[in-house]
Design a protein around this motif. Structure first.
Motif, PDB file in Angstrom:
ATOM      1  N   UNK A  79       0.818  -1.209   0.000  1.00 39.71           N
ATOM      2  CA  UNK A  79       0.000   0.000   0.000  1.00 39.71           C
ATOM      3  C   UNK A  79       0.849   1.254   0.000  1.00 39.71           C
ATOM      4  N   UNK A  80       0.228   2.377   0.330  1.00 39.09           N
ATOM      5  CA  UNK A  80       0.949   3.659   0.342  1.00 39.09           C
ATOM      6  C   UNK A  80       2.040   3.682   1.409  1.00 39.09           C
ATOM      7  N   UNK A  81       3.050   4.516   1.192  1.00 36.14           N
ATOM      8  CA  UNK A  81       4.173   4.620   2.126  1.00 36.14           C
ATOM      9  C   UNK A  81       3.755   5.353   3.402  1.00 36.14           C
ATOM     10  N   UNK A  82       4.305   4.911   4.520  1.00 40.85           N
ATOM     11  CA  UNK A  82       4.067   5.545   5.813  1.00 40.85           C
ATOM     12  C   UNK A  82       4.893   6.831   5.878  1.00 40.85           C
ATOM     13  N   UNK A  83       4.285   7.913   6.375  1.00 41.39           N
ATOM     14  CA  UNK A  83       4.997   9.183   6.536  1.00 41.39           C
ATOM     15  C   UNK A  83       5.335   9.457   7.998  1.00 41.39           C
ATOM     16  N   UNK A  84       4.401   9.132   8.912  1.00 45.22           N
ATOM     17  CA  UNK A  84       4.634   9.401  10.337  1.00 45.22           C
ATOM     18  C   UNK A  84       3.811   8.432  11.165  1.00 45.22           C
ATOM     19  N   UNK A  85       4.237   8.255  12.400  1.00 44.46           N
ATOM     20  CA  UNK A  85       3.539   7.400  13.346  1.00 44.46           C
ATOM     21  C   UNK A  85       3.680   8.019  14.736  1.00 44.46           C
ATOM     22  N   UNK A  86       2.591   8.012  15.520  1.00 47.21           N
ATOM     23  CA  UNK A  86       2.619   8.614  16.853  1.00 47.21           C
ATOM     24  C   UNK A  86       1.805   7.778  17.827  1.00 47.21           C
ATOM     25  N   UNK A  87       2.375   7.550  19.004  1.00 43.59           N
ATOM     26  CA  UNK A  87       1.692   6.837  20.074  1.00 43.59           C
ATOM     27  C   UNK A  87       0.803   7.824  20.812  1.00 43.59           C
ATOM     28  N   UNK A  88      -0.440   7.452  21.035  1.00 40.72           N
ATOM     29  CA  UNK A  88      -1.403   8.348  21.684  1.00 40.72           C
ATOM     30  C   UNK A  88      -1.121   8.443  23.178  1.00 40.72           C
ATOM     31  N   UNK A  89      -1.065   9.667  23.713  1.00 43.98           N
ATOM     32  CA  UNK A  89      -0.961   9.801  25.173  1.00 43.98           C
ATOM     33  C   UNK A  89      -2.223   9.212  25.806  1.00 43.98           C
TER      34      UNK A  89
END
Length: 172
Positions: A79-89
């Motif tokens: 699929x599409x490339x990942x740009x960013x990832x963030x863990x939810x507080x």
């Protein structure tokens, strides 16, 4: 730690406090010490990691990182490339969430109800252009998504896990 063979585009530490801090029941009983965890992303892959600490032969502590789960946008390895990832507080709720954004504008959130259980895609939506970066509010109830050439949309979670746009900031 060899996180991704194709190189790393983003990573984020999990909150330092256990998600079960204010909970009761099985989640709270297993939350004596929050584990060190992180999420990493590269190309088409998002990985959840956990650090296991053991006592070494000389009394020192040794750390070993292991991949716990691999998540994919739209469930596809191509699929599409990942740009960013963030863990939810989290504010003491007994679950963990991770958000990712992709080059085609997809924003997706995965949730793990309790440590040791599988991660499930909770919700996804698309922004108007290529998504670039994510930022959670301190309480984890709002998510900012930068996209295109200097624009940003702000989303807020409703009572039943639905996300709605509350603001569109245009960089022009």
């Amino acid at each position: 730690l060899a996180a991704h063979e194709s190189g790393l585009v983003a990573f984020c530490w999990a909150p330092a406090a256990s998600p079960a801090t204010l909970a009761a029941g099985p989640a709270a009983r297993s939350a004596s010490k929050a584990p060190r965890r992180l999420v990493s992303a590269a190309a088409h892959s998002i990985r959840i990691w956990r650090c296991e600490e053991t006592g070494g032969s000389t009394g020192s502590t040794e750390s070993t990182w292991s991949m716990r789960e691999e998540l994919r946008g739209r469930g596809s390895a191509t699929g599409p490339a990942v740009r960013d990832v963030q863990w939810r507080p989290n504010m003491g709720i007994p679950s963990s969430s991770v958000a990712a954004c992709f080059e085609d504008g997809l924003v997706q959130i995965w949730t793990q109800d309790m440590e040791g259980q599988s991660w499930n895609a909770q919700v996804s939506w698309s922004v108007n252009d290529e998504a670039w970066r994510l930022a959670w509010s301190k309480a984890g109830c709002m998510l900012a998504v930068s996209y295109g050439m200097g624009s940003c949309q702000l989303f807020k979670e409703g009572l039943v896990g639905q996300w709605t746009e509350v603001c569109d900031l245009d960089g022009e």
